[in-house]
Design an enzyme around this catalytic site. Structure first.
Site, PDB file in Angstrom:
ATOM      1  N   HIS A   1       0.917  -1.236   0.024  1.00 33.94           N
ATOM      2  CA  HIS A   1      -0.026   0.072  -0.001  1.00 33.94           C
ATOM      3  C   HIS A   1       0.955   1.043   0.009  1.00 33.94           C
ATOM      4  O   HIS A   1       2.292   1.207  -0.033  1.00 33.94           O
ATOM      5  CB  HIS A   1      -1.008  -0.057   1.193  1.00 33.94           C
ATOM      6  CG  HIS A   1      -0.437   0.270   2.553  1.00 33.94           C
ATOM      7  ND1 HIS A   1       0.401  -0.849   2.908  1.00 33.94           N
ATOM      8  CD2 HIS A   1      -0.228   1.098   3.343  1.00 33.94           C
ATOM      9  CE1 HIS A   1       0.740  -0.327   4.344  1.00 33.94           C
ATOM     10  NE2 HIS A   1       0.478   0.689   4.487  1.00 33.94           N
TER      11      HIS A   1
ATOM     12  N   HIS B   1       1.581   3.942   2.030  1.00 30.87           N
ATOM     13  CA  HIS B   1       2.120   4.775   3.034  1.00 30.87           C
ATOM     14  C   HIS B   1       3.670   4.783   2.886  1.00 30.87           C
ATOM     15  O   HIS B   1       4.294   3.624   2.435  1.00 30.87           O
ATOM     16  CB  HIS B   1       1.701   4.186   4.307  1.00 30.87           C
ATOM     17  CG  HIS B   1       0.388   4.723   4.713  1.00 30.87           C
ATOM     18  ND1 HIS B   1      -0.398   3.956   5.683  1.00 30.87           N
ATOM     19  CD2 HIS B   1      -0.475   5.790   4.160  1.00 30.87           C
ATOM     20  CE1 HIS B   1      -1.694   4.458   5.782  1.00 30.87           C
ATOM     21  NE2 HIS B   1      -1.738   5.605   4.844  1.00 30.87           N
TER      22      HIS B   1
ATOM     23  N   ASP C   1       6.287   4.805   4.661  1.00 32.76           N
ATOM     24  CA  ASP C   1       7.188   3.922   5.472  1.00 32.76           C
ATOM     25  C   ASP C   1       7.207   2.497   4.725  1.00 32.76           C
ATOM     26  O   ASP C   1       8.088   1.553   5.129  1.00 32.76           O
ATOM     27  CB  ASP C   1       6.674   3.540   7.153  1.00 32.76           C
ATOM     28  CG  ASP C   1       5.192   3.164   7.116  1.00 32.76           C
ATOM     29  OD1 ASP C   1       4.373   3.640   6.503  1.00 32.76           O
ATOM     30  OD2 ASP C   1       5.047   2.146   7.704  1.00 32.76           O
ATOM     31  N   HIS C   2       6.309   2.305   3.780  1.00 30.04           N
ATOM     32  CA  HIS C   2       6.622   1.088   2.885  1.00 30.04           C
ATOM     33  C   HIS C   2       7.240   1.277   1.661  1.00 30.04           C
ATOM     34  O   HIS C   2       7.606   0.633   0.915  1.00 30.04           O
ATOM     35  CB  HIS C   2       5.111   0.694   2.693  1.00 30.04           C
ATOM     36  CG  HIS C   2       4.505   0.205   4.125  1.00 30.04           C
ATOM     37  ND1 HIS C   2       4.483  -1.342   4.476  1.00 30.04           N
ATOM     38  CD2 HIS C   2       3.959   1.055   5.118  1.00 30.04           C
ATOM     39  CE1 HIS C   2       3.924  -1.291   5.667  1.00 30.04           C
ATOM     40  NE2 HIS C   2       3.361  -0.192   5.776  1.00 30.04           N
TER      41      HIS C   2
END
Length: 268
Positions: A78, A80, A82-83
Site C-alpha cells: 500500500h 504509505h 514507511d512502505h
C-alpha cells in the site's frame, strides 16, 4: 544464534521461502518498525521484495546486501511512506521492477496489481488479494512455496500485534470487514507475515481476533452515540471510546472512528 523479532537491519529467516529485514523506524504507528519481506524458494537465485520500507539508505543497503542485488520483482502492499519511501533507492541500486495498485509507485516493467492474479517468480507462486480498508489500495499476498509451504503477507491490513488504523474514506469499514473475511477464508494453515510486528505461525487466530475486535469497537461507538447523541462528532467519540489510549494516538483513532461512523450511519 537464531534471531528473534525485533532484529534491526539483519536478515531473519522465518519460513523456508520468507525472510525479513526490519527497518529501524519504530514509532507509535509503525510499532517496532517496517518489515521488508524477502521471498525466494530454497535454491532460487533471485528474490521478490515486498515493501522496500522507508527512505533510509541504511535499510536499502541492507536489502541490497542480503539479496546481492538480485531482485526479480518488488511488490507494494500500500501507499504509505514507511512502505514506499525506499522504492527509488532500491530501483537505483538493483534495477528491480516495481508493481503496485497505484501508478505513482510503478517502476520499470512493473504493471498494476490485479486482484486474483497469480505471479510465478523466484520459484514461488504468489496470489494477489485486494484487501482495502487500511487504505483503498491495500493488497495482501498468498505465498505458496515448495513442499507445501504456505504463508500470508498482509501489509498493514493485519499486524503482528495490536490492530490497524482505517482511513476515513467512504465505505472503508465495510471494505475492511470484507477484506478480513477474504483473509479468514484463506488463512488456515498459513504463516502470518505482517508489515509491522512479529510474524505468527498460524494466521487464522490473529485474523479471527481482528474480526472480533472490529465488532467490539463498533459496539463501543454505538454505545457512545447513545450516550452523546446520534449527531456526536468523531473527536468526542474518540475521547469516550479511547479514553485509556495514549492521546498522541487519538488522531489516528479518529480516522478509524470516522470510518465506523460512516458504516453505522450508512445503515440507518
Amino acid at each position: 544464534m537464531t534471531l528473534t523479532h525485533p532484529a534491526y537491519e539483519q536478515l531473519r529467516q522465518v519460513t523456508p521461502s520468507a525472510a525479513v529485514v526490519l527497518a529501524d523506524n519504530p514509532s507509535g504507528m509503525t510499532l517496532q518498525g517496517t518489515n521488508t519481506w524477502l521471498l525466494r524458494a530454497p535454491g532460487a537465485t533471485e528474490y521478490v521484495v515486498v515493501d522496500p520500507g522507508p527512505e533510509d539508505r541504511k535499510h536499502t543497503e541492507a536489502l541490497v546486501h542480503e539479496t546481492g542485488g538480485n531482485i526479480a520483482l518488488t511488490l507494494i502492499t500500500h501507499k504509505h511512506h514507511d512502505h514506499t519511501g525506499g522504492i527509488d533507492h532500491l530501483v537505483e541500486a538493483t534495477g528491480t521492477p516495481v508493481r503496485a495498485k497505484d501508478s505513482e509507485f510503478l517502476r520499470g516493467r512493473g504493471a498494476h496489481l490485479t486482484d486474483g492474479e497469480v505471479i510465478e517468480v523466484a520459484g514461488l507462486r504468489i496470489t494477489v488479494l485486494a484487501t482495502a480498508g487500511h487504505t483503498e489500495d491495500s493488497h495482501s499476498f498468498l505465498l505458496d512455496g515448495p513442499d507445501g509451504e504456505q504463508a500470508l503477507l498482509t501489509g498493514d491490513t493485519v499486524l503482528g500485534s495490536g490492530t490497524t488504523v482505517l482511513e476515513s474514506w467512504d465505505g472503508a469499514l465495510a471494505a475492511y470487514l470484507d477484506s478480513l473475511d477474504r483473509l479468514m477464508a484463506v488463512a488456515p494453515g498459513r504463516t502470518l507475515l505482517p508489515a509491522h510486528g512479529p510474524d505468527h505461525a498460524d494466521a487464522e487466530p490473529v485474523i479471527r481476533y481482528y474480526l472480533a475486535h472490529r465488532q467490539e469497537r463498533l459496539n463501543q461507538v454505538r454505545a457512545a452515540l447513545e450516550k452523546l447523541g446520534p449527531k456526536a462528532e468523531a473527536p468526542h467519540i474518540v475521547a469516550e471510546v479511547y479514553a485509556d489510549v495514549d492521546k498522541r494516538l487519538w488522531p489516528a483513532a479518529q480516522s478509524s472512528v470516522e470510518a465506523q461512523l460512516d458504516y453505522i450511519r450508512s445503515r440507518g
